[in-house]
Scaffold this motif. Structure first.
Motif, PDB file in Angstrom:
ATOM      1  N   PRO A  94       0.833  -1.204   0.000  1.00 53.83           N
ATOM      2  CA  PRO A  94       0.000   0.000   0.000  1.00 53.83           C
ATOM      3  C   PRO A  94       0.871   1.257   0.000  1.00 53.83           C
ATOM      4  N   THR A  95       0.461   2.252  -0.748  1.00 50.77           N
ATOM      5  CA  THR A  95       1.248   3.482  -0.885  1.00 50.77           C
ATOM      6  C   THR A  95       1.610   4.093   0.458  1.00 50.77           C
ATOM      7  N   GLU A  96       0.648   4.101   1.396  1.00 51.93           N
ATOM      8  CA  GLU A  96       0.888   4.727   2.698  1.00 51.93           C
ATOM      9  C   GLU A  96       1.918   3.967   3.533  1.00 51.93           C
ATOM     10  N   ASP A  97       2.204   2.721   3.157  1.00 52.27           N
ATOM     11  CA  ASP A  97       3.170   1.925   3.909  1.00 52.27           C
ATOM     12  C   ASP A  97       4.564   1.918   3.284  1.00 52.27           C
ATOM     13  N   LYS A  98       4.747   2.680   2.220  1.00 49.01           N
ATOM     14  CA  LYS A  98       6.053   2.717   1.568  1.00 49.01           C
ATOM     15  C   LYS A  98       6.997   3.721   2.218  1.00 49.01           C
ATOM     16  N   THR A  99       6.441   4.652   2.944  1.00 53.22           N
ATOM     17  CA  THR A  99       7.274   5.670   3.588  1.00 53.22           C
ATOM     18  C   THR A  99       6.957   5.735   5.073  1.00 53.22           C
ATOM     19  N   THR A 100       7.901   6.245   5.818  1.00 53.45           N
ATOM     20  CA  THR A 100       7.712   6.407   7.252  1.00 53.45           C
ATOM     21  C   THR A 100       7.872   7.879   7.627  1.00 53.45           C
ATOM     22  N   ILE A 101       7.278   8.251   8.748  1.00 53.16           N
ATOM     23  CA  ILE A 101       7.472   9.589   9.304  1.00 53.16           C
ATOM     24  C   ILE A 101       8.323   9.401  10.549  1.00 53.16           C
ATOM     25  N   SER A 102       9.583   9.739  10.457  1.00 58.86           N
ATOM     26  CA  SER A 102      10.500   9.505  11.568  1.00 58.86           C
ATOM     27  C   SER A 102      10.802  10.777  12.364  1.00 58.86           C
ATOM     28  N   HIS A 103      10.246  11.918  11.910  1.00 58.74           N
ATOM     29  CA  HIS A 103      10.454  13.181  12.613  1.00 58.74           C
ATOM     30  C   HIS A 103       9.128  13.934  12.665  1.00 58.74           C
ATOM     31  N   PRO A 104       8.734  14.438  13.827  1.00 60.94           N
ATOM     32  CA  PRO A 104       7.480  15.179  13.925  1.00 60.94           C
ATOM     33  C   PRO A 104       7.577  16.525  13.213  1.00 60.94           C
ATOM     34  N   THR A 105       6.510  16.900  12.541  1.00 60.29           N
ATOM     35  CA  THR A 105       6.452  18.192  11.866  1.00 60.29           C
ATOM     36  C   THR A 105       5.119  18.864  12.189  1.00 60.29           C
ATOM     37  N   CYS A 106       5.041  20.128  11.913  1.00 56.97           N
ATOM     38  CA  CYS A 106       3.811  20.887  12.133  1.00 56.97           C
ATOM     39  C   CYS A 106       2.941  20.792  10.880  1.00 56.97           C
ATOM     40  N   SER A 107       1.687  20.417  11.055  1.00 63.67           N
ATOM     41  CA  SER A 107       0.778  20.280   9.910  1.00 63.67           C
ATOM     42  C   SER A 107       0.432  21.631   9.296  1.00 63.67           C
ATOM     43  N   LYS A 108       0.526  22.706  10.108  1.00 57.81           N
ATOM     44  CA  LYS A 108       0.202  24.079   9.695  1.00 57.81           C
ATOM     45  C   LYS A 108      -1.276  24.266   9.368  1.00 57.81           C
ATOM     46  N   ASN A 109      -2.093  23.286   9.771  1.00 57.78           N
ATOM     47  CA  ASN A 109      -3.541  23.386   9.566  1.00 57.78           C
ATOM     48  C   ASN A 109      -4.213  23.779  10.873  1.00 57.78           C
ATOM     49  N   LEU A 110      -4.836  24.947  10.895  1.00 57.68           N
ATOM     50  CA  LEU A 110      -5.510  25.401  12.100  1.00 57.68           C
ATOM     51  C   LEU A 110      -6.795  24.612  12.317  1.00 57.68           C
ATOM     52  N   GLY A 111      -7.077  24.283  13.577  1.00 57.92           N
ATOM     53  CA  GLY A 111      -8.302  23.545  13.862  1.00 57.92           C
ATOM     54  C   GLY A 111      -8.191  22.743  15.137  1.00 57.92           C
ATOM     55  N   GLU A 112      -9.295  22.122  15.523  1.00 57.02           N
ATOM     56  CA  GLU A 112      -9.337  21.292  16.722  1.00 57.02           C
ATOM     57  C   GLU A 112      -9.822  19.890  16.389  1.00 57.02           C
ATOM     58  N   LEU A 113      -9.497  18.954  17.255  1.00 57.07           N
ATOM     59  CA  LEU A 113      -9.998  17.594  17.135  1.00 57.07           C
ATOM     60  C   LEU A 113     -11.398  17.529  17.731  1.00 57.07           C
ATOM     61  N   SER A 114     -12.240  16.697  17.151  1.00 57.87           N
ATOM     62  CA  SER A 114     -13.556  16.470  17.743  1.00 57.87           C
ATOM     63  C   SER A 114     -13.376  15.682  19.032  1.00 57.87           C
ATOM     64  N   THR A 115     -14.420  15.569  19.813  1.00 56.55           N
ATOM     65  CA  THR A 115     -14.344  14.812  21.063  1.00 56.55           C
ATOM     66  C   THR A 115     -13.905  13.379  20.802  1.00 56.55           C
ATOM     67  N   GLU A 116     -14.470  12.774  19.753  1.00 55.35           N
ATOM     68  CA  GLU A 116     -14.122  11.395  19.417  1.00 55.35           C
ATOM     69  C   GLU A 116     -12.680  11.296  18.923  1.00 55.35           C
ATOM     70  N   PRO A 164      -3.965  19.032  13.975  1.00 57.32           N
ATOM     71  CA  PRO A 164      -4.220  20.431  13.602  1.00 57.32           C
ATOM     72  C   PRO A 164      -3.619  21.344  14.665  1.00 57.32           C
ATOM     73  N   VAL A 165      -3.474  22.602  14.347  1.00 58.32           N
ATOM     74  CA  VAL A 165      -2.842  23.558  15.251  1.00 58.32           C
ATOM     75  C   VAL A 165      -3.896  24.308  16.060  1.00 58.32           C
ATOM     76  N   SER A 166      -3.804  24.212  17.389  1.00 60.70           N
ATOM     77  CA  SER A 166      -4.731  24.913  18.272  1.00 60.70           C
ATOM     78  C   SER A 166      -4.215  24.822  19.699  1.00 60.70           C
ATOM     79  N   TYR A 167      -4.858  25.553  20.604  1.00 62.07           N
ATOM     80  CA  TYR A 167      -4.520  25.418  22.025  1.00 62.07           C
ATOM     81  C   TYR A 167      -4.736  23.984  22.473  1.00 62.07           C
ATOM     82  N   GLN A 168      -5.827  23.378  22.015  1.00 58.22           N
ATOM     83  CA  GLN A 168      -6.168  22.003  22.403  1.00 58.22           C
ATOM     84  C   GLN A 168      -5.032  21.028  22.097  1.00 58.22           C
ATOM     85  N   THR A 169      -4.504  21.082  20.884  1.00 61.05           N
ATOM     86  CA  THR A 169      -3.459  20.143  20.484  1.00 61.05           C
ATOM     87  C   THR A 169      -2.092  20.533  21.049  1.00 61.05           C
ATOM     88  N   ALA A 170      -1.887  21.832  21.250  1.00 57.75           N
ATOM     89  CA  ALA A 170      -0.644  22.281  21.888  1.00 57.75           C
ATOM     90  C   ALA A 170      -0.572  21.732  23.305  1.00 57.75           C
TER      91      ALA A 170
END
Length: 248
Positions: A94-116, A164-170
């Motif tokens: 599967p395409t998503e399994d061909k690469t790995t994310i080994s370093h955290p980065t900022c998505s730069k997308n403002l927003g919050e996660l839902s409760t779920e 996403p970037v917000s107080y909640q996720t920070a």
């Protein structure tokens, strides 16, 4: 016999260069004469030379290969490629399994996660953090232990990079790195390779990006005031928080 490990396990626990090279071997059809005897998988992997490889069905890093690294008991791309073949048996990766994310980065997308979403994120974070555990074993399993630390931080890197970037996720991220710092200070984690410490430092960089994108997220840094971390990683975030108070 179906192996006890999954492609996801291999992706997160293997260092990125080895994993990518193993993917290349698998996709280019270099795995020959594959055999499954119910306990181990054997194959010939065509590289610079034809290498004889054995991989255990219980753990992909248990086995042997007669390449230069394999003869030093170091996990090589040939063993990983055979383990991948044992899982997929020639099917496409599967395409998503061909690469790995080994370093955290900022998505730069403002927003919050839902409760779920927040509840699920906390759950997967806790599962990843469990892989970052104390070490008290013999020296012969030290490399396997480091693989566990790598798997934990790689899984966390994937999670952090999608937030996403917000107080909640920070706030979520600040609590995560405080939790990891405690593991380094008093939790018995052997971070000789700097895997966990490096992840924490990179998360600080992500939070600095948060502060630039959403001023409200800076409030999450308040909990860092007065703490003393093992590498003083909190200092730039505390400075950002204190400067924000002066400007208000």
């Amino acid at each position: 016999m179906k192996p006890a490990y999954t492609l996801e396990k291999i992706k997160y626990a293997t260092d990125e260069p080895t994993y990518k090279r193993a993917i290349g071997l698998y996709e280019s059809g270099k795995i020959k004469e594959f055999d499954d005897n119910g306990i181990t998988y054997t194959a010939t992997v065509q590289g610079t030379h034809p290498y004889k490889v054995v991989v255990h069905s219980k753990s992909y890093d248990r086995g042997r290969c007669n390449c230069y690294l394999g003869e030093q008991d170091i996990l090589c791309k040939h063993m990983v490629a055979v383990a991948i073949y044992a899982i997929l048996r020639g099917k496409k990766i599967p395409t998503e399994d061909k690469t790995t994310i080994s370093h955290p980065t900022c998505s730069k997308n403002l927003g919050e996660l839902s409760t779920e979403e927040l509840a699920e994120t906390k759950k997967v974070i806790s599962n990843a953090v469990r892989l970052i555990k104390a070490y008290s074993g013999p020296s012969r399993i030290w490399f396997a232990y480091q693989d566990s630390l790598r798997e934990g931080t790689n899984r966390l890197s994937t999670i952090v990079s999608k937030l996403p970037v917000s107080y909640q996720t920070a706030d979520l991220l600040v609590k995560l790195i405080i939790r990891l710092d405690k593991k380094l200070v008093s939790g018995g984690v052997d971070d000789s390779n700097g895997t966990v410490g490096g992840f924490i430092a990179e998360c600080v960089g992500v939070l600095q990006e948060y502060a630039k994108l959403d001023e409200k997220s800076i409030k999450a840094f308040k909990s860092l005031v007065g703490i003393s971390s093992c590498f003083d990683w909190e200092e730039p975030l505390v400075e950002i928080y204190q400067n924000s108070l002066k400007s208000n």
